[in-house]
Design a protein around this motif. Structure first.
Motif, short mmCIF file in Angstrom:
data_model
loop_
_atom_site.label_atom_id
_atom_site.label_comp_id
_atom_site.label_asym_id
_atom_site.label_seq_id
_atom_site.Cartn_x
_atom_site.Cartn_y
_atom_site.Cartn_z
N UNK A 14 0.83 -1.21 0.00
CA UNK A 14 0.00 0.00 0.00
C UNK A 14 0.86 1.26 0.00
N UNK A 15 1.96 1.22 0.75
CA UNK A 15 2.90 2.35 0.75
C UNK A 15 3.44 2.57 -0.66
N UNK A 16 3.85 1.47 -1.31
CA UNK A 16 4.40 1.56 -2.66
C UNK A 16 3.39 2.11 -3.65
N UNK A 17 2.15 1.66 -3.55
CA UNK A 17 1.10 2.14 -4.47
C UNK A 17 0.86 3.64 -4.28
N UNK A 18 0.86 4.08 -3.01
CA UNK A 18 0.60 5.49 -2.73
C UNK A 18 1.78 6.36 -3.15
N UNK A 19 3.00 5.92 -2.83
CA UNK A 19 4.19 6.71 -3.18
C UNK A 19 4.32 6.84 -4.69
N UNK B 57 -4.02 -4.43 4.81
CA UNK B 57 -2.74 -3.70 4.84
C UNK B 57 -2.65 -2.63 3.75
N UNK B 58 -3.29 -2.87 2.61
CA UNK B 58 -3.18 -1.92 1.48
C UNK B 58 -3.64 -0.51 1.86
N UNK B 59 -4.90 -0.34 2.34
CA UNK B 59 -5.30 1.02 2.74
C UNK B 59 -4.51 1.53 3.94
N UNK B 60 -4.02 0.62 4.81
CA UNK B 60 -3.21 1.07 5.95
C UNK B 60 -1.91 1.71 5.46
N UNK B 61 -1.29 1.07 4.48
CA UNK B 61 -0.06 1.61 3.91
C UNK B 61 -0.29 2.95 3.24
N UNK B 62 -1.40 3.03 2.48
CA UNK B 62 -1.72 4.28 1.79
C UNK B 62 -2.02 5.38 2.80
N UNK B 63 -2.71 5.01 3.89
CA UNK B 63 -3.03 5.99 4.94
C UNK B 63 -1.76 6.52 5.58
N UNK B 64 -0.78 5.65 5.78
CA UNK B 64 0.49 6.06 6.39
C UNK B 64 1.19 7.09 5.49
#
Lengths: 144, 142
Positions: A14-19, B57-64
């Protein structure tokens, strides 16, 4: 531990997708708009992801099992079929229309933008619709 | 129209690859989002746990990222009926075609799978044709 490993992988994903801004449909559609103001950014996302995942696959293939002790479940090589091509073609049309593929749609729920929830709910409905059609078809197949 | 962002694209891509690589090395599983999603909806309860954890985990990561960056840009041009149709097509198509951008595009190509290479070319092609028709034939401003 096994669930935590999956959660950690999901968070990192999710971090990778957002970044990488895959969570922004305008960015995705600009990548697909090769005849317009083309934005090649997403080719860099995929290229960079492939470098790391290829290394992981190469390491995994040398190991008898995964680090947490389970068997590696890599899909077996299979032939190309019409189902794969038709499915990929339909997916691409939806991807182009909405600018979302499954990962960014789920990750994008975090933004709270109502349209993301509309898309994701429709996507879940599409998955369930497939399951329902598939089940009906297989029941008919058994009877016929 | 968006700006070319090679640095954030590469950093994000490396992170995605790392996430997929970790799931493969730690758990022996392929991080295909549509595959995990489809199985999470159909598998027995005991098999759901790790899949739901991964998906949550996907939206959690994006939220972070959103917390650190201030906000995430979500610029959606499509109208609600188009978004609904798009969502249905993505859900249906990824199940029929056994994968999406992550399963075929990242994990499948990394394995050297011919099916995944073909699927990726097809969905990128049909996606590009769709955007071409919407923007340059029908002339939507998006």
């Amino acid at each position: 531990m096994k669930v935590l490993a999956a959660l950690f992988s999901g968070i990192l994903f999710g971090v990778g997708l957002a970044v990488s801004q895959m969570t922004n449909p305008a960015k995705v559609q600009a990548f697909l708009d090769v005849a317009g103001a083309w934005d090649p950014s997403l080719a860099f996302v995929m290229g960079a992801a492939l470098v790391v995942s290829s290394i992981a696959v190469a390491i995994a293939r040398r190991r008898p099992q995964a680090l947490l002790g389970e068997p590696l479940q890599l899909p077996e090589p299979a032939a190309l079929d019409l189902r794969l091509i038709a499915g990929a073609a339909l997916f691409g049309v939806g991807w182009g229309l909405g600018g979302f593929c499954p990962g960014p749609a789920l990750a994008g729920l975090a933004t709270g933008v109502p349209a993301v929830w509309v898309f994701t709910a429709s996507m879940l409905a599409g998955v369930l619709l497939y399951r329902w059609v598939f089940r009906v078809a297989s029941i008919r197949g058994l009877r016929g | 129209m968006t700006e070319f962002t090679p640095v954030s694209a590469t950093v994000g891509g490396l992170t995605i690859g790392l996430a997929a690589g970790l799931l493969l090395l730690l758990r022996g599983r392929v991080a295909g989002i549509s595959g995990v999603l489809g199985s999470a909806l159909s598998q027995p309860l005991g098999e759901k746990g790790w899949r739901l954890a991964f998906l949550i985990g996907l939206p959690m990561g994006a939220a972070a990222v959103s917390l650190v960056a201030g906000s995430l840009v979500v610029d959606i041009a499509a109208s609600t009926p188009v978004l609904v149709a798009a969502g249905l097509l993505v859900g249906l198509g990824t199940q029929l075609g056994s994968g999406c951008t992550s399963g075929h595009g990242v994990c499948g190509i990394a394995r050297g799978s011919k099916r995944s290479i073909a699927a990726t070319l097809v969905f990128m092609g049909s996606g590009a044709i769709t955007v071409f028709v919407v923007r340059h034939v029908l002339g939507a401003s998006s």
